[in-house]
Design an enzyme around this catalytic site. Sequence first.
Site, short mmCIF file in Angstrom:
data_model
loop_
_atom_site.label_atom_id
_atom_site.label_comp_id
_atom_site.label_asym_id
_atom_site.label_seq_id
_atom_site.Cartn_x
_atom_site.Cartn_y
_atom_site.Cartn_z
N HIS A 92 -7.82 17.91 49.07
CA HIS A 92 -9.07 17.53 49.72
C HIS A 92 -9.98 18.74 49.95
O HIS A 92 -11.18 18.59 50.18
CB HIS A 92 -8.82 16.76 51.03
CG HIS A 92 -8.36 17.59 52.18
ND1 HIS A 92 -7.04 17.66 52.57
CD2 HIS A 92 -9.04 18.39 53.04
CE1 HIS A 92 -6.94 18.45 53.63
NE2 HIS A 92 -8.14 18.90 53.92
N GLU A 119 -7.85 43.81 51.37
CA GLU A 119 -8.29 42.48 50.97
C GLU A 119 -8.61 42.46 49.46
O GLU A 119 -9.10 43.44 48.91
CB GLU A 119 -9.55 42.07 51.74
CG GLU A 119 -9.31 41.77 53.19
CD GLU A 119 -10.56 41.28 53.90
OE1 GLU A 119 -11.56 40.99 53.20
OE2 GLU A 119 -10.55 41.18 55.13
N ASP A 142 -1.74 15.15 48.47
CA ASP A 142 -2.84 16.04 48.83
C ASP A 142 -2.48 17.48 48.45
O ASP A 142 -2.15 18.30 49.30
CB ASP A 142 -3.13 15.92 50.33
CG ASP A 142 -4.40 16.65 50.75
OD1 ASP A 142 -5.15 17.09 49.86
OD2 ASP A 142 -4.62 16.79 51.97
N GLN A 237 -7.98 21.65 62.41
CA GLN A 237 -9.02 21.73 61.40
C GLN A 237 -9.23 23.17 60.96
O GLN A 237 -9.34 24.07 61.79
CB GLN A 237 -10.35 21.18 61.95
CG GLN A 237 -10.29 19.72 62.34
CD GLN A 237 -10.17 19.55 63.85
OE1 GLN A 237 -9.55 20.37 64.52
NE2 GLN A 237 -10.76 18.49 64.36
N GLY A 238 -9.31 23.38 59.66
CA GLY A 238 -9.46 24.73 59.12
C GLY A 238 -8.15 25.29 58.61
O GLY A 238 -8.13 26.28 57.89
N ASP A 239 -7.04 24.68 59.02
CA ASP A 239 -5.73 25.11 58.53
C ASP A 239 -5.35 24.42 57.23
O ASP A 239 -4.35 24.79 56.59
CB ASP A 239 -4.64 24.81 59.57
CG ASP A 239 -4.77 25.69 60.81
OD1 ASP A 239 -5.15 26.86 60.65
OD2 ASP A 239 -4.49 25.21 61.91
N SER A 240 -6.09 23.37 56.84
CA SER A 240 -5.75 22.60 55.64
C SER A 240 -5.52 23.51 54.45
O SER A 240 -6.23 24.50 54.24
CB SER A 240 -6.89 21.63 55.30
OG SER A 240 -6.97 20.61 56.25
#
Length: 565
Positions: A92, A119, A142, A237-240
Site C-alpha cells: 500500500h 546515510e 500487503d 501511522q508512518g511505520d507501514s
Amino acid sequence: MLISRNKLILLLGIVFFEQGKSATVSLPKAPSCGQSLVKVQPWNYFNIFSRILGGSQVEKGSYPWQVSLKQRQKHICGGSIVSPQWVITAAHCVANRNIVSTLNVTAGEYDLSQTEPGEQTLTIETVIIHPHFSTKKPMDYDIALLKMAGAFQFDHFVGPICLPELQEQFEAGFICTTAGWGRLTEDGVLSQVLQEVNLPILTWEECVAALLTLKRPISGKTFLCTGFPDGGRDACQGDSGGSLMCRNKKGAWTLAGVTSWGLGCGRGWRNNVRKNDQGSPGIFTDLSKVLPWIHEHIQTGNRRKSSRAWCGEQDVIVSGAEGELHFPESLHLYYESKQRCVWTLLVPEEMHVLLSFSHLDVESCHHNYLSMYSLEDRPIGKFCGESLPSSILVGSNSLRLKFVSDATDYAAGFNLTYKALKPNYIPGSGCSYLTVLFEEGLIQSLNYPENYSDMAHCDWIFQAPKHHLIKLSFQSLEIEESGDCTSDYVTVHSDVERKKEIARLCGYDVPTPVLSPSSIMLISFQSDENGTFRGFQATVSFIPKAVYPDLNISISEDESVFLET
C-alpha cells in the site's frame, strides 16, 4: 552501545591472525545478514513490558536494514534491506504508481530532522507488488519488492536483514521487535528519531477471534498478529512497510513480517463489543506465506541484470497456434526505462492472428509505446496510454512487436494473448475487432444490408504494398444525415493516429471514391443512439503510385504511426 573504531579493528585483526595459523583451517563465513553492531540487552519480561508501555528510542546502528521511503524528502513508509539492490516494504506504500517516480529510499537513516554521515539514498528502478494485493482490500498480501537503481554499500550503519528459511516460522508467544518513525501517539506527530517496540506474536485463533469482534470483521490469508488485548504499544501511522524482526536459532535478526495495518494505534481489543473506539492487534504480512514469491522475483531480478535476454533485444521468436505474451515478464512489475524489446510472433502458415489485450499500461506515447510491424517492417500501428484497445485481427500469420521505453516514467507494460484463426474474412469484421488487412477487399457496416445497430463502432486499417496508394469506392451509403456528420458517420484517415482526416461522410448519396495519399488508410464507422439505417458497403483497392504521379506518399516506408488508446 556502538563498538568503537579501535576495538572493531582489533577484533578483526585477531580473527585474521587466527585464520592465518594454518592453511587447513577453512575460513568462517562472514555474517551476511541480520547482524547489528549494537549490543542488545538480554530479554526479560520486565524489560519487555516496560519498553512496550513506555517505548524507546533506538541506538544508532541498531537495525542497519531499516530504511525510510521518502516522497520529496518527507518520510512516508519504512522498509527492510534484504540484499544490496532489494528492499521489502508494504504494497500500500507504493500502490499509487503516480508517486513511485518521486520516491527515494534512504538507508542508514536515524534522525529524520538532519542528514547524517553514513546515510545512503537511492532511487527505485523497479516495483513488484504481490499479484494478490488489491487496493480494494489492501490488508491482505500487503507486500512489495523494490529494486534499487544502484546498490547499497554495506557498512556499520547499512546492512541486510535475513529472510526466513523455508518452513521456518516464529510461533505464538515469541517476542519480536518492530521499529519505525511512525506517530508516537494516535493522530500525533511523526517521530524524528527511530523508535522500537517489542511485541508478542499471537496464535492464529487469537488473531481471528480479535478481528471478529470488529463492527466490520476482517479476514485475510497473510495476517500475522501481534500485541496485547489491553493495548499499550503498537506500530502506528508512518511505520507501514517496516519490519517485524525476530531472532532465529542462530541469533540473527530475521524478517518475520512487514508492518501493514491496525485499527488505531495501541488500542486494546478485549472489550471491543462494548466500545466505539475499537482496537485490533497489530497486523503484519507474514513472510512465511509469501516467501516463495519473494525468492522467485529477487532471483529473477538478479539474473536479468546479466542476461537481459528476458527483454527480447535480439528478436525473440514466439510461435504456436495460441499463447500469451506479456512485458515485463510478471504482472505488477514496472518496466525499466531505456529499453528496446523485439518479439516476432508466428502462427501456422495460411492463418491469421487475433490479438487480445488483457492489460495495457504504457505511459508517454512519444517515449514509451508498443508498436506492431509486418515482417517486412511495414508499420501496423503503435499502442500507448492506459485504456485497452479492442481485439486486433491481423490478416497475416506473422507480425513483429517492438516495445520502446525512452523515458523514466513508471508503468506496468502490457499483457496480451494471441490465437491463430482461419482467414474467414467477413466484410463487417471491423465492427468486432480492429481489423488490419494487407489485401484489397470489401467492407461494410454491421448487419448490412439490414440496419446497423445503435452505438456501433467499427475500424479497419488497410496497408498497401510499397509504392501503392489506397482507393475507397462506395457501392452504397445510407447513414443518418446531419449537417456536420457528427451523429452517424464514416471517417477516412491517411494515418492511424487520426490526425490526417481526408473524408467524413453521412447522408444518402454515394460519394466519389476517396484516395489516400499514403500507403495506409484507416476507415471508421460510428453511430449514436438515435435511429439506425442500412449503413454502407465499399471496396478497397491498391493503386500503383505511378498512376497518380502528382501525389506524394506522406509516410515513409520505415516511419511508424500511432494508434493511441
